[in-house]
Design a protein around this motif. Structure first.
Motif, PDB file in Angstrom:
ATOM      1  N   ILE A 127     -20.339  58.387 -67.622  1.00  0.00           N
ATOM      2  CA  ILE A 127     -20.849  58.912 -68.895  1.00  0.00           C
ATOM      3  C   ILE A 127     -21.563  57.809 -69.676  1.00  0.00           C
ATOM      4  CG2 ILE A 127     -20.139  59.861 -71.131  1.00  0.00           C
ATOM      5  CD1 ILE A 127     -17.924  61.367 -69.603  1.00  0.00           C
ATOM      6  N   ARG A 128     -21.057  56.603 -69.616  1.00  0.00           N
ATOM      7  CA  ARG A 128     -21.709  55.476 -70.304  1.00  0.00           C
ATOM      8  C   ARG A 128     -23.113  55.263 -69.750  1.00  0.00           C
ATOM      9  NH1 ARG A 128     -22.986  50.330 -69.948  1.00  0.00           N
ATOM     10  NH2 ARG A 128     -22.336  50.166 -67.775  1.00  0.00           N
ATOM     11  N   LEU A 129     -23.261  55.285 -68.438  1.00  0.00           N
ATOM     12  CA  LEU A 129     -24.574  55.098 -67.821  1.00  0.00           C
ATOM     13  C   LEU A 129     -25.491  56.275 -68.137  1.00  0.00           C
ATOM     14  CD1 LEU A 129     -23.424  53.682 -64.371  1.00  0.00           C
ATOM     15  CD2 LEU A 129     -24.729  52.442 -66.118  1.00  0.00           C
ATOM     16  N   GLN A 130     -24.937  57.474 -68.149  1.00  0.00           N
ATOM     17  CA  GLN A 130     -25.731  58.655 -68.500  1.00  0.00           C
ATOM     18  C   GLN A 130     -26.284  58.527 -69.911  1.00  0.00           C
ATOM     19  OE1 GLN A 130     -24.327  62.956 -67.768  1.00  0.00           O
ATOM     20  NE2 GLN A 130     -23.973  62.704 -69.954  1.00  0.00           N
ATOM     21  N   ARG A 131     -25.431  58.115 -70.837  1.00  0.00           N
ATOM     22  CA  ARG A 131     -25.868  57.969 -72.224  1.00  0.00           C
ATOM     23  C   ARG A 131     -26.892  56.856 -72.383  1.00  0.00           C
ATOM     24  NH1 ARG A 131     -19.802  58.729 -74.830  1.00  0.00           N
ATOM     25  NH2 ARG A 131     -19.803  61.030 -74.769  1.00  0.00           N
ATOM     26  N   ALA A 132     -26.840  55.878 -71.480  1.00  0.00           N
ATOM     27  CA  ALA A 132     -27.823  54.795 -71.529  1.00  0.00           C
ATOM     28  C   ALA A 132     -29.191  55.265 -71.040  1.00  0.00           C
ATOM     29  CB  ALA A 132     -27.346  53.610 -70.699  1.00  0.00           C
ATOM     30  N   GLY A 133     -29.225  56.429 -70.368  1.00  0.00           N
ATOM     31  CA  GLY A 133     -30.492  56.969 -69.893  1.00  0.00           C
ATOM     32  C   GLY A 133     -30.794  56.702 -68.437  1.00  0.00           C
ATOM     33  N   VAL A 134     -29.776  56.308 -67.656  1.00  0.00           N
ATOM     34  CA  VAL A 134     -29.972  56.022 -66.238  1.00  0.00           C
ATOM     35  C   VAL A 134     -29.989  57.329 -65.449  1.00  0.00           C
ATOM     36  CG1 VAL A 134     -28.973  54.896 -64.214  1.00  0.00           C
ATOM     37  CG2 VAL A 134     -28.856  53.774 -66.439  1.00  0.00           C
ATOM     38  N   ASP A 135     -30.918  57.451 -64.503  1.00  0.00           N
ATOM     39  CA  ASP A 135     -30.964  58.607 -63.605  1.00  0.00           C
ATOM     40  C   ASP A 135     -29.812  58.481 -62.613  1.00  0.00           C
ATOM     41  OD1 ASP A 135     -31.797  60.876 -62.248  1.00  0.00           O
ATOM     42  OD2 ASP A 135     -33.325  59.823 -61.084  1.00  0.00           O
ATOM     43  N   ALA A 136     -28.927  59.479 -62.590  1.00  0.00           N
ATOM     44  CA  ALA A 136     -27.715  59.370 -61.780  1.00  0.00           C
ATOM     45  C   ALA A 136     -27.568  60.550 -60.828  1.00  0.00           C
ATOM     46  CB  ALA A 136     -26.487  59.264 -62.671  1.00  0.00           C
ATOM     47  N   PHE A 137     -27.088  60.247 -59.624  1.00  0.00           N
ATOM     48  CA  PHE A 137     -26.728  61.257 -58.632  1.00  0.00           C
ATOM     49  C   PHE A 137     -25.226  61.132 -58.374  1.00  0.00           C
ATOM     50  CE2 PHE A 137     -31.179  61.206 -58.145  1.00  0.00           C
ATOM     51  CZ  PHE A 137     -31.573  62.346 -57.454  1.00  0.00           C
ATOM     52  N   LEU A 138     -24.537  62.257 -58.369  1.00  0.00           N
ATOM     53  CA  LEU A 138     -23.093  62.266 -58.164  1.00  0.00           C
ATOM     54  C   LEU A 138     -22.793  63.177 -56.974  1.00  0.00           C
ATOM     55  CD1 LEU A 138     -20.402  62.807 -60.969  1.00  0.00           C
ATOM     56  CD2 LEU A 138     -20.034  63.279 -58.574  1.00  0.00           C
ATOM     57  N   VAL A 139     -22.319  62.589 -55.879  1.00  0.00           N
ATOM     58  CA  VAL A 139     -22.052  63.370 -54.673  1.00  0.00           C
ATOM     59  C   VAL A 139     -20.574  63.734 -54.588  1.00  0.00           C
ATOM     60  CG1 VAL A 139     -21.768  61.263 -53.269  1.00  0.00           C
ATOM     61  CG2 VAL A 139     -22.242  63.464 -52.160  1.00  0.00           C
ATOM     62  N   LEU A 140     -20.318  65.004 -54.344  1.00  0.00           N
ATOM     63  CA  LEU A 140     -18.989  65.463 -53.962  1.00  0.00           C
ATOM     64  C   LEU A 140     -19.020  65.547 -52.442  1.00  0.00           C
ATOM     65  CD1 LEU A 140     -18.546  67.984 -56.841  1.00  0.00           C
ATOM     66  CD2 LEU A 140     -16.938  66.151 -56.306  1.00  0.00           C
ATOM     67  N   ALA A 141     -18.429  64.546 -51.805  1.00  0.00           N
ATOM     68  CA  ALA A 141     -18.613  64.332 -50.370  1.00  0.00           C
ATOM     69  C   ALA A 141     -17.709  65.255 -49.564  1.00  0.00           C
ATOM     70  CB  ALA A 141     -18.357  62.868 -50.040  1.00  0.00           C
TER      71      ALA A 141
END
Length: 347
Positions: free
Chosen positions: A50-64
């Motif tokens: 959430i911290r990185l998201q709020r910083a504006g970083v493009d994020a991918f989250l995999v449910l493997a």
């Protein structure tokens, strides 16, 4: 300066660079959906995401979910665990418009990267990976091909989206190094396609389970984020402590008591020692009540949002559908670049 000191110094530099130019970075993170998410996940990874998201970083989250195939006990419930995880992510504040949430099995082009990547590593390198070694030691039987190649699957997860920043704890640095090796070898052999991702060391604490060991689904010592207040109270009430009435923080000699103090500390912001001093000679009963109140108070808002989200399964399905669509688009483009570089495009 030793190698870890260098990684640590570079991680500090990256943390500052992210704040200044978040658009320069793409993060890949995720987990295997082998059970319900718990407090360890919340403090160990969700907060950082959430911290990185709020910083504006493009994020991918995999449910493997493909990695769960090796776990016979979890596989029958994998769909439930995936949907439950998405509910927890959203309740915690993750925004599907900023973080692409997707599943392994829904992105064929990602998994096609596995074959060329496997050609770039040796069996000995796979056996040296800490996760592979720990799985072998824990199982007591021969490794499946899936578990043996787990580090290469992780490399495909990271490189399909050209992730260049990976939040990890110190113990996971070998996974990042394996990914860097695969990216480097591919680029040297076929021409530059992939970045060499760097580690962003997380400072989140290891959350102890209720028995003093690391909080883990497999140990059965976790407080799930989706538990009710009553279920939380029951789990904490069953925590083994000791007969000494004076409460003190001593993880080695008093693992149960110390685990409860650590859990209370994370949920209240007070130190374990301060909490122990406030309880004094009131005994483990008072400690368990305080811990129950601390956890339930901390998770009250999350659980309220979670319950509301769970009322609309179609919305959760739509979040996954949109995440899978974007992940597929990115993966197809990357696979096309790989095939071009390798000379295996025939259109």
């Amino acid at each position: 300066m030793n190698s870890f000191d260098a990684v640590e110094q570079r991680s500090l530099e990256l943390a500052q660079a992210v704040l200044q130019a978040p658009g320069d970075y793409r993060v890949l993170t995720g987990e295997r959906p082998t059970g319900l998410l718990h407090l360890g996940h919340f403090f160990g990874s969700i907060v950082e995401r959430i911290r990185l998201q709020r910083a504006g970083v493009d994020a991918f989250l995999v449910l493997a979910d493909y990695q769960v195939i090796a776990d016979r006990d979890s596989m029958p419930r994998v769909r439930e665990y995936v949907y439950s995880a998405v509910v927890d992510y959203l309740a915690a504040g993750m925004d599907p418009d900023q973080t692409t949430i997707f599943t392994h099995s829904s992105v064929p082009a990602l998994n096609q990267l596995l074959l060329p990547f496997l050609s770039l590593v040796t069996e000995a390198e796979l056996h040296r990976n800490p996760t592979v070694k720990s799985e072998l030691a824990a199982s007591g039987r021969a490794l499946s091909g899936l578990l043996l190649t787990y580090p290469v699957h992780q490399a495909a997860d990271i490189l399909f989206c050209k992730g260049n920043l990976i939040p990890v704890g110190k113990d996971n640095l070998p996974h990042i190094e394996m990914t860097r090796v695969i990216a480097r070898r591919f680029n040297e052999r076929y021409g530059r396609v992939f970045p060499e991702p760097e580690a962003l060391l997380t400072s989140t604490p290891e959350v102890p389970g209720l028995d003093g060991r690391k909080m883990s689904k497999s140990y059965g010592n976790a407080i799930a984020l989706g538990m009710s207040a009553d279920e939380t109270a029951q789990v904490i009430r069953r925590t083994p402590t000791d007969s000494e009435r004076r409460i003190s923080f001593d993880p080695e000699s008093r693992p149960g008591v110390s685990a409860l103090l650590s859990t209370s500390s994370l949920c209240t912001g007070k130190t374990p020692e301060e909490i122990a001093e406030s309880i004094g000679d009131a005994g483990s009963g008072a400690l368990k009540k305080l811990t129950t109140d601390a956890v339930n108070g901390f998770l009250a808002g999350h659980r309220e949002r979670r319950a509301e989200l769970a009322k609309d399964p179609s919305f959760i399905g739509d979040v996954l559908r949109r995440g899978n669509e974007r992940a597929n688009q990115v993966a197809v483009q990357t696979l096309d670049e790989v095939r071009t570089a390798m000379g295996t495009r025939y259109e």
